[in-house]
Design a protein around this motif. Structure first.
Motif, short mmCIF file in Angstrom:
data_model
loop_
_atom_site.label_atom_id
_atom_site.label_comp_id
_atom_site.label_asym_id
_atom_site.label_seq_id
_atom_site.Cartn_x
_atom_site.Cartn_y
_atom_site.Cartn_z
N GLU A 1 0.82 -1.21 0.00
CA GLU A 1 0.00 0.00 0.00
C GLU A 1 0.86 1.26 0.00
OE1 GLU A 1 -3.23 0.37 -0.44
OE2 GLU A 1 -3.38 -1.80 -0.70
N ILE A 2 1.96 1.24 0.76
CA ILE A 2 2.87 2.40 0.77
C ILE A 2 3.51 2.57 -0.60
CG2 ILE A 2 5.02 3.29 1.75
CD1 ILE A 2 4.20 1.88 4.39
N GLU A 3 3.95 1.46 -1.21
CA GLU A 3 4.56 1.52 -2.53
C GLU A 3 3.56 2.03 -3.57
OE1 GLU A 3 7.88 -2.07 -2.20
OE2 GLU A 3 5.83 -2.52 -2.89
N ARG A 4 2.31 1.58 -3.46
CA ARG A 4 1.28 2.02 -4.41
C ARG A 4 1.06 3.52 -4.31
NH1 ARG A 4 -3.62 3.69 -4.06
NH2 ARG A 4 -3.60 3.32 -1.81
N ALA A 5 0.89 4.02 -3.07
CA ALA A 5 0.64 5.44 -2.87
C ALA A 5 1.84 6.28 -3.30
CB ALA A 5 0.30 5.70 -1.41
N ALA A 6 3.04 5.79 -3.01
CA ALA A 6 4.25 6.52 -3.41
C ALA A 6 4.35 6.60 -4.93
CB ALA A 6 5.49 5.85 -2.82
N GLY A 7 4.01 5.50 -5.61
CA GLY A 7 4.06 5.49 -7.06
C GLY A 7 3.07 6.47 -7.67
N LEU A 8 1.85 6.50 -7.13
CA LEU A 8 0.83 7.42 -7.65
C LEU A 8 1.22 8.87 -7.44
CD1 LEU A 8 -2.42 5.59 -6.44
CD2 LEU A 8 -1.59 5.80 -8.80
N SER A 9 1.99 9.14 -6.38
CA SER A 9 2.40 10.52 -6.06
C SER A 9 3.77 10.87 -6.62
CB SER A 9 2.40 10.72 -4.54
OG SER A 9 1.10 10.56 -4.00
N GLU A 10 4.37 9.92 -7.35
CA GLU A 10 5.72 10.12 -7.88
C GLU A 10 6.68 10.54 -6.77
OE1 GLU A 10 5.41 12.82 -11.17
OE2 GLU A 10 4.53 11.30 -12.49
N ALA A 11 6.55 9.86 -5.64
CA ALA A 11 7.40 10.13 -4.48
C ALA A 11 8.62 9.22 -4.51
CB ALA A 11 6.61 9.90 -3.19
N THR A 12 9.69 9.66 -3.86
CA THR A 12 10.90 8.85 -3.73
C THR A 12 10.73 7.92 -2.55
OG1 THR A 12 12.28 10.63 -4.62
CG2 THR A 12 13.39 8.92 -3.33
N LEU A 13 10.86 6.61 -2.78
CA LEU A 13 10.62 5.62 -1.74
C LEU A 13 11.95 5.15 -1.15
CD1 LEU A 13 8.52 3.94 -0.22
CD2 LEU A 13 8.67 2.24 -2.05
N VAL A 14 12.04 5.23 0.18
CA VAL A 14 13.26 4.84 0.91
C VAL A 14 12.86 3.77 1.91
CG1 VAL A 14 15.16 5.67 2.35
CG2 VAL A 14 14.15 7.19 0.63
N ARG A 15 13.27 2.51 1.66
CA ARG A 15 12.79 1.37 2.43
C ARG A 15 13.87 0.79 3.32
NH1 ARG A 15 11.34 -1.20 -3.19
NH2 ARG A 15 13.34 -0.11 -3.45
N SER A 16 13.47 0.45 4.55
CA SER A 16 14.37 -0.29 5.43
C SER A 16 14.66 -1.65 4.81
CB SER A 16 13.74 -0.46 6.81
OG SER A 16 14.57 -1.22 7.65
N GLY A 17 15.94 -2.04 4.86
CA GLY A 17 16.34 -3.31 4.27
C GLY A 17 16.76 -3.19 2.83
N THR A 18 16.49 -2.04 2.21
CA THR A 18 16.89 -1.82 0.82
C THR A 18 17.77 -0.58 0.72
OG1 THR A 18 14.83 -2.84 0.06
CG2 THR A 18 16.06 -1.55 -1.55
N GLU A 19 17.15 0.60 0.91
CA GLU A 19 17.94 1.84 0.82
C GLU A 19 18.67 2.17 2.11
OE1 GLU A 19 15.36 1.67 -2.54
OE2 GLU A 19 14.80 1.57 -0.41
N PHE A 20 18.25 1.61 3.23
CA PHE A 20 18.94 1.79 4.51
C PHE A 20 18.63 0.60 5.38
CE2 PHE A 20 14.74 3.27 5.47
CZ PHE A 20 14.54 3.01 6.81
N ASP A 21 19.36 0.47 6.50
CA ASP A 21 19.14 -0.71 7.35
C ASP A 21 19.78 -0.51 8.72
OD1 ASP A 21 18.08 -3.15 7.92
OD2 ASP A 21 19.42 -4.30 6.63
#
Length: 448
Positions: free
Chosen positions: A213-233
């Motif tokens: 759901e977070i990824e979906r909303a970020a995509g619709l808003s053309e937002a930059t997604l920063v995820r724990s375990g991927t972009e930081f940890d």
């Protein structure tokens, strides 16, 4: 609080309470518009989630302040004093300032109240009005950046009347189902409503359906997604005196053995999320944070009511776990960070919470339950909570006693703990109960 600040609090309490939010933004936006949109005079980092919102907010604010920024912090509920909810530069707002800001906004609040009532709607709620007061106070200070914790949900929460440059999500689970939805996916969809076009979205580890759901909303808003375990940890955390040492791989750099004076593995995760949020704000996620101010900010972070020591000889802790997920984190922290073998839990829960789920989670390590109630009209009566605890604890043979007064529950638990070795008292189930317990312990001098 002075009489003036107390008068502001009482005026807010006269409105519809926090347990009955309205799914609307227009009234809050209308007052802010009449005030000249104070929320647009500073950038905002907005933090939503089910557990860890307040701790993550407070760590984020502490780091920002260590970099020389003048900060505003809006959190809820308060632990002891109402003015804790609106902090300026790390301190609760001054009584004189909150009284003056209240006088400034009140005519416009009353104007919108009248418009709402004329349209057949309820006037502004406690939380809607408090949000306006916070934004006005931050603009008056003024602040360089505000860290704003969502009250409930996200999409229609009054804090969402502001456009946050950075949206942060702590772990999302089951809570407030009557207002937010009956599944994690539905709850996450509501919380993801804080994501604004072109913003940065920083998220803690999430259940798959919440992350979707977070990824979906970020995509619709053309937002930059920063995820724990991927972009930081969070790379490592080790128990240390008074807290833990954490190593974080951030968006832009690695930060080794930062001292975090908070207990619990979940607090290490919260700190990693806060660091990623600050990296996103300072340098756009491309520039590593300077080590000295970062270490200073993490090293002085506080989170009242979260595994907080309020008594010694015997040890008494308060923790704000108010749902089963929070109770799981509490149980894990007690096993790793404290040298105790028997636990007396003093528990009080609000009526919209999963009391049985909380008690069932605590039951495997509980020696006894002391059931009581916070001073709130939303509390589960102590008699009802005692019945729930006996049904839950009866499976494992956990003793459960009910107390009309928190003070009596605490005194009996403290006497029990003092009579044996490696015994501890933990007050939990509600931040309101924790604040009352902390105030009583302070009056009694239980912590030198």
């Amino acid at each position: 609080m002075t009489e003036d600040a107390e008068a502001v609090y009482q005026a807010l309490l006269g409105r519809i309470g926090e347990g009955s939010p309205r799914r609307r933004l227009e009234p809050t936006r209308r007052v802010l518009e009449l005030l000249g949109d104070p929320q647009r005079s500073f950038p905002i980092i907005q933090i939503a989630g089910t557990n860890g919102k307040t701790s993550t907010s407070r760590i984020t604010e502490s780091i920002l302040r260590s970099f020389g920024l003048r900060t505003g912090l809006f959190t809820s509920p308060h632990f002891v004093s109402f003015t804790e909810r609106i902090a300026i530069d790390g301190e609760p707002i001054a009584d004189a300032a909150i009284a003056a800001n209240w006088d400034d906004i009140l005519p416009y609040v009353e104007m919108v109240d009248a418009e709402l009532e004329a349209a057949g709607e309820k006037r502004l709620t406690f939380f809607e009005t408090l949000t306006v007061l916070a934004f006005a106070s931050f603009a008056d200070a003024p602040v360089d950046v505000a860290v704003v914790e969502v009250g409930m949900g996200g999409e229609w929460d009054s804090t969402n009347a502001a456009d946050a440059a950075i949206a942060v999500f702590t772990p999302i689970g089951m809570d407030h189902q009557a207002q937010l939805g009956s599944t994690v996916r539905e709850i996450a969809r509501t919380k993801a409503g804080i994501i604004k076009p072109g913003s940065v979205v920083v998220t803690a580890p999430q259940a798959p359906e919440a992350l979707e759901e977070i990824e979906r909303a970020a995509g619709l808003s053309e937002a930059t997604l920063v995820r724990s375990g991927t972009e930081f940890d969070l790379v490592d955390d080790r128990v240390a005196v008074g807290g833990q040492l954490i190593t974080v791989r951030g968006r832009a750099g690695s930060y080794d053995e930062l001292y975090l004076p908070l207990y619990g593995d979940h607090q290490g995760v919260n700190a990693s999320v806060a660091i990623a949020a600050v990296e996103s704000f300072i340098g756009g996620g491309d520039v590593p944070l300077a080590s000295d101010p970062l270490g200073d900010g993490v090293g002085v972070a506080t989170s009242p009511g979260r595994l907080q020591l309020i008594g010694t000889d015997p040890t008494i802790l308060v923790d704000a776990a108010h749902n089963p997920h929070g109770a799981q984190s509490l149980v894990a922290a007690l096993g790793r960070y404290f040298d105790a073998e028997e636990f007396a839990f003093v528990v009080g829960v609000l009526a919209d919470k999963d009391a049985a789920g909380i008690l069932a989670t605590l039951s495997p390590i509980a020696s006894r339950f002391h059931l009581t109630q916070p001073e709130s009209d939303r509390s589960i009566p102590w008699e009802d909570l005692t019945s729930i605890a006996r049904a839950v604890g009866g499976v494992d043979g956990v003793e459960a006693e009910g107390y009309e007064r928190l003070e009596d529950a605490l005194e009996d638990a403290r006497t029990w703990a003092a009579a044996g070795d490696k015994r501890m008292v933990v007050v939990t189930g509600s931040i309101v109960l924790g604040g009352e317990a902390a105030a009583f312990a302070d009056d009694q001098g239980w912590k030198p």
